[in-house]
Design an enzyme around this catalytic site. Structure first.
Site, short mmCIF file in Angstrom:
data_model
loop_
_atom_site.label_atom_id
_atom_site.label_comp_id
_atom_site.label_asym_id
_atom_site.label_seq_id
_atom_site.Cartn_x
_atom_site.Cartn_y
_atom_site.Cartn_z
N CYS A 198 0.83 -1.21 0.00
CA CYS A 198 0.00 0.00 0.00
C CYS A 198 0.86 1.26 0.00
O CYS A 198 1.38 1.67 1.05
CB CYS A 198 -0.92 -0.03 1.22
SG CYS A 198 -1.88 1.48 1.38
N CYS B 224 -0.43 4.08 2.24
CA CYS B 224 -0.21 3.91 3.68
C CYS B 224 1.25 4.16 4.04
O CYS B 224 1.56 4.75 5.06
CB CYS B 224 -0.56 2.49 4.13
SG CYS B 224 -2.01 1.80 3.36
N ASP B 225 2.17 3.65 3.21
CA ASP B 225 3.57 3.57 3.63
C ASP B 225 4.53 4.43 2.82
O ASP B 225 5.71 4.53 3.16
CB ASP B 225 4.04 2.11 3.56
CG ASP B 225 3.20 1.22 4.47
OD1 ASP B 225 2.83 1.70 5.56
OD2 ASP B 225 2.89 0.08 4.09
#
Ligand code: NDP
Length: 311
Positions: free
Chosen positions: A134, A137-138
């Protein structure tokens, strides 16, 4: 034990929309949200193709809106994981978190699909320490650094262009010599100077090192399919974007699944092989897999569940 006319399993666009329609049909649906409320859109960036948002909108914000609308219509949302189902007789029995029992006249399955992994041992070792599925997200952890994205579909190309804005350089590693992503997405990649496409290449290992108690990725080893040449791309992060697997393990043996594990639904319908059990969204759709098509099938499932109860 609780009883309901309609139990919805899964809190993504399909489940929430099924909740909107089932609530308005006075079915007083209970919706079990599962481990990732909001579904896959919560791990995407800007969404430009969901109707009603002319300027685009972030995936999580769209899902917040649909969830709020579903709640406002009357959907009874519960957090938890469905751990057991029995579709052999009606009412259908579903167990949440191994303890809470629900008896449902109809069930709508909207459990979606989850990210697929390469299956390398080193991928497991470094998951959460530089390996991710992701970018939204990261990606922020890799600001100004070099990363690799694996895959050739819309997700991979979207993640690569997103990361290119944050990172110094993005290697886009694909196992063939052409992408399956849409032409518009491909053009965006080709127009981004800090994305280097690594064609015909198979990832063979995530290279890393232990740093005290921590682990860190230092490279992605790939083999060129044509020349057999091995090389290690010097990256700090690897984003795997190679598709998804439908979340249907729980239903195996209870309803018909196709060879890939997707729930089989009747043509032009959300009806499954069990009367009274319906399936909506990515869990039954290997082809379109869009939030809008998932939402639409959630609507259909609720209407079909209502008709089933009337009959
Ligand atoms: P896809 O199934 O479309 O693509 C998966 C990619 O991963 C393919 O290029 C495939 O290679 C590659 N791949 C699969 N397994 C491996 C493996 N073991 N090793 C290396 N590479 C592998 O999945 P996506 O998640 O990209 O997209 C899913 C659906 O969602 C699609 O319909 C897509 O159009 C849609 N989507 C739409 C978006 C939008 O409209 N904004 C954004 C994101 C997704 P190969 O091509 O060789 O099979």
């Amino acid at each position: 034990m609780e009883t309901t006319k309609c139990l919805i399993i899964g809190g993504g666009p399909a489940g929430y929309t099924a909740g909107i329609y089932a609530s308005r049909a006075d079915m007083k649906p209970i919706l079990i949200e599962g481990p990732q409320p909001g579904g896959q859109l919560t791990i995407t960036t800007e969404v430009e193709n969901f109707p009603g948002y002319p300027k685009g909108m972030s995936g999580p914000a769209i899902m917040d809106d649909i969830r709020e609308q579903s709640l406002r219509c009357g959907t009874d949302m519960r957090s938890g994981m469905v751990t057991e189902v029995d579709f052999s007789k009606r009412p259908f029995r579903c167990v949440v978190d191994d303890t809470d029992e629900y008896m449902a006249d109809t069930v709508i399955i909207a459990t979606g699909a989850t990210a697929r992994w390469l299956g390398l041992e080193s991928e497991r070792t470094y998951r959460g320490f530089g390996v991710s599925a992701c970018a939204t997200c990261d990606g922020n952890f890799f600001r100004g650094r070099d990363v690799a994205v694996v895959g050739g579909g819309d997700t991979a190309l979207e993640e690569a262009t997103y990361l290119a804005k944050l990172c110094n350089k993005v290697y886009l590693v694909h196992r063939r010599d052409e992408f399956r992503a849409s032409k518009a997405m491909q053009q965006r990649v080709f127009d981004t100077p800090n994305i280097e496409v690594v064609w015909n290449s198979i990832p063979t290992e995530i290279v890393g090192e232990k740093r005290g108690f921590m682990k860190a990725v230092t490279g992605l080893a790939v083999t060129d399919k044509n020349s057999g040449e091995n090389r290690t791309l010097p990256v700090d992060g690897v984003f795997v974007a190679i598709g998804h697997t439908p979340v249907t393990e729980l239903f195996a043996g209870q309803i018909e699944l196709d060879p890939q594990g997707y729930i089989v639904t009747k043509p032009d319908s959300t009806a499954t092989s069990v009367d009274g059990v319906f399936a909506a969204g990515d869990v039954q759709d290997p082809q379109f897999r869009q939030a809008i098509t998932a939402a639409a099938s959630g609507c259909k499932a609720a209407i079909e569940a209502e008709r089933f109860l009337i009959q």
